[in-house]
Design an enzyme around this catalytic site. Structure first.
Site, PDB file in Angstrom:
ATOM      1  N   HIS A 190      63.295  73.445  29.078  1.00 31.97           N
ATOM      2  CA  HIS A 190      62.702  72.131  29.350  1.00 31.97           C
ATOM      3  C   HIS A 190      61.579  72.273  30.360  1.00 31.97           C
ATOM      4  O   HIS A 190      61.528  73.234  31.145  1.00 31.97           O
ATOM      5  CB  HIS A 190      63.751  71.139  29.865  1.00 31.97           C
ATOM      6  N   CYS A 191      60.640  71.316  30.319  1.00 39.33           N
ATOM      7  CA  CYS A 191      59.595  71.245  31.332  1.00 39.33           C
ATOM      8  C   CYS A 191      59.811  69.952  32.109  1.00 39.33           C
ATOM      9  O   CYS A 191      60.924  69.454  32.182  1.00 39.33           O
ATOM     10  CB  CYS A 191      58.212  71.301  30.696  1.00 39.33           C
ATOM     11  N   ALA A 192      58.757  69.369  32.666  1.00 38.66           N
ATOM     12  CA  ALA A 192      58.915  68.189  33.516  1.00 38.66           C
ATOM     13  C   ALA A 192      59.377  66.965  32.741  1.00 38.66           C
ATOM     14  O   ALA A 192      60.095  66.118  33.274  1.00 38.66           O
ATOM     15  CB  ALA A 192      57.600  67.881  34.231  1.00 38.66           C
ATOM     16  N   ARG A 248      59.913  67.144  28.856  1.00 32.54           N
ATOM     17  CA  ARG A 248      60.340  67.396  27.471  1.00 32.54           C
ATOM     18  C   ARG A 248      61.425  68.459  27.375  1.00 32.54           C
ATOM     19  O   ARG A 248      61.436  69.435  28.126  1.00 32.54           O
ATOM     20  CB  ARG A 248      59.145  67.852  26.617  1.00 32.54           C
ATOM     21  N   ARG A 267      62.398  71.395  25.117  1.00 38.81           N
ATOM     22  CA  ARG A 267      61.628  72.234  24.199  1.00 38.81           C
ATOM     23  C   ARG A 267      62.589  73.154  23.438  1.00 38.81           C
ATOM     24  O   ARG A 267      63.251  73.988  24.045  1.00 38.81           O
ATOM     25  CB  ARG A 267      60.586  73.052  24.959  1.00 38.81           C
TER      26      ARG A 267
END
EC number: 2.7.1.69
Length: 465
Positions: A26-28, A30, A32
């Site tokens: 995951h990012c900030a 989303r 993924r």
């Protein structure tokens, strides 16, 4: 309202089950997911999961937008179900194999620059605060004038506002070594060599106060204060060279010889070949950007404002980081920021109109926070979760971006930094420009909202979708 474990279970089922998940991170904003078979993914089911603001497939990743904070909790719930997560670097390696060559190149470019952006944001805020505190009207509140400000205070503010750009090549080379598999500290030292005080200062040379050192009577040697491309490619080549040398040099000599040879070879390459060639290319790109921004009658703002969010959809918008850095370095201000601010705010206005107009409680619950996210500078939830789903709101947002970009160009707004927009971006205009900046955002939101409310959305679209 579903709990996070329930949301995680629904996501795994809709993605095609645990067996279809290759890797997950995951990012900030989303989640993924790299999937084995894209056909097994039930996009409609994912979009109907509680707290999901949108989902799409891009560059080998199935990306599910939850928003800041929420995505961390969903990812933790996924891990608790026994799904082994991947680091972001692992998933980048997987996704690096996806997409065309241009998309992969832009993605790598973004990987290098994203870690640097926070310090550049901080520097921009320092510039904005200095501009505010040194205004004559503000100084008058304290019984001061511009001439009575202590020199030591001016020096202190220069340390805050100039350091990141003076040593920018060191930051870029460090990050490039990190991304391309080299030793970051070697990249840092190489970058520092590019701005060594022993070299003619790039700014002094540009002002005519110093002359380049010429080798062989035709190769100009200067420092690269504020430059990006020479440091980027020096980092790229240096990391590849280091990896090649480590395979050849015996382990007993590796600690001594590898850093020595990398720095020796790379500083020679950087000063004699990479630097002069890419510095010229960098100047060419900057002049092209200036040509676009200097188009008369507000055309530059109109064009950039109308197209910026389309480029965000493609995922190649990280290239703008380089351009904004160059603008700040060469001009001392950023005329690109107020234009794209309008483009971002307009998408938030369009999403807000959908939230107000729809009778669907689920869509309201999705659109209101998505609009807020856009007003904080992050448009992905608004674009992918709301506007692009029904297309017309997205188009109305583009029109709002064009109108506000046109106004920003006419007003000649100039940001003091980069990477923050809309509400946080206000900190870059804490000077005589603040009312113009607020007007640009009001126009962007107003046009995006009004056009979407009147012409861009009806609840009938829910049935068609």
């Amino acid at each position: 309202m579903a709990t996070y474990p329930e949301i995680a279970k629904q996501v795994i089922d809709a993605i095609g089950g645990e067996e279809n998940i290759q890797s997950i991170a995951h990012c900030a904003t989303r989640l993924r997911v790299m999937v084995h078979d894209q056909e097994k993914v039930d996009t409609e089911a994912i979009e109907n999961i509680d707290k999901v603001k949108g989902a799409f497939y891009n560059s080998g990743q199935y990306q599910i937008i939850f928003g800041t904070g929420t995505v961390n909790r969903v990812f933790e719930a996924v891990e608790e179900l026994g799904i082994t997560g991947s680091t972001k670097s692992d998933i980048k390696k997987e996704s690096a194999k996806q997409g065309n060559a241009f998309q992969r190149a832009i993605r790598v470019f973004g990987d290098v620059f994203v870690p640097i952006i926070p310090v550049l944001v901080a520097t921009g805020l320092f510039m904005g605060l200095r501009g505010l505190l040194l205004q004559e009207a503000v100084l008058g509140w304290f019984g001061l004038t511009p001439d009575s400000v202590p020199e030591n205070l001016i020096l202190f503010t220069q340390v805050l506002t100039d350091t990141a750009f003076i040593f920018l090549p060191a930051l870029v080379a460090w990050s490039a070594f990190r991304v391309f598999g080299g030793t970051p500290i070697i990249g840092l030292v190489l970058g520092l060599m590019l701005v060594s005080p022993a070299l003619p200062n790039a700014w002094a040379v540009a002002e005519g106060a110093a002359d380049p050192i010429y080798f062989f009577d035709f190769i100009p040697i200067i420092g690269y204060q504020g430059s990006v491309l020479p440091a980027f490619f020096a980092g790229f080549v240096g990391a590849k060279l280091e990896k090649a040398l480590r395979k050849k040099i015996p382990e007993a000599l590796d600690l001594i010889l590898t850093p020595f040879l990398v720095l020796l070879i790379m500083i020679a390459l950087s000063l004699f070949i990479i630097g002069p060639i890419l510095h010229a290319a960098e100047n060419g790109i900057f002049e092209a950007m200036l040509f676009l921004l200097d188009l008369p009658f507000g055309l530059s703002g109109l064009i950039i404002g109308a197209t910026h969010q389309i480029i965000v959809i493609t995922g190649i918008h990280h290239i703008f980081n380089f351009l904004e850095i160059q603008l700040l370095e060469n001009l001392g201000f950023n005329p690109f920021n107020p234009i794209i601010t309008g483009a971002i705010a307009a998408q938030g206005g369009a999403a807000l109109a959908v939230a107000v107009k729809t009778s669907s409680k689920k869509l309201k619950a999705l659109a209101f926070p998505s609009a807020l996210s856009a007003f904080l500078g992050i448009t992905e939830p608004a674009i992918f979760g709301v506007n692009l789903r029904y297309m017309k709101p997205f188009v109305m947002g583009l029109i709002g971006g064009a109108a506000s970009g046109f106004l920003a160009s006419i007003l000649n707004l100039q940001g003091t930094g980069m990477a923050i927009t809309v509400i946080p971006g206000t900190l870059l205009y804490l000077n005589e420009q603040i009312f113009g900046y607020l007007l640009v955002n009001a126009v962007a939101i107003g046009v995006g909202f009004t056009l979407t409310y009147l012409f861009g959305f009806t609840d009938k679209m829910l049935e068609k979708k």
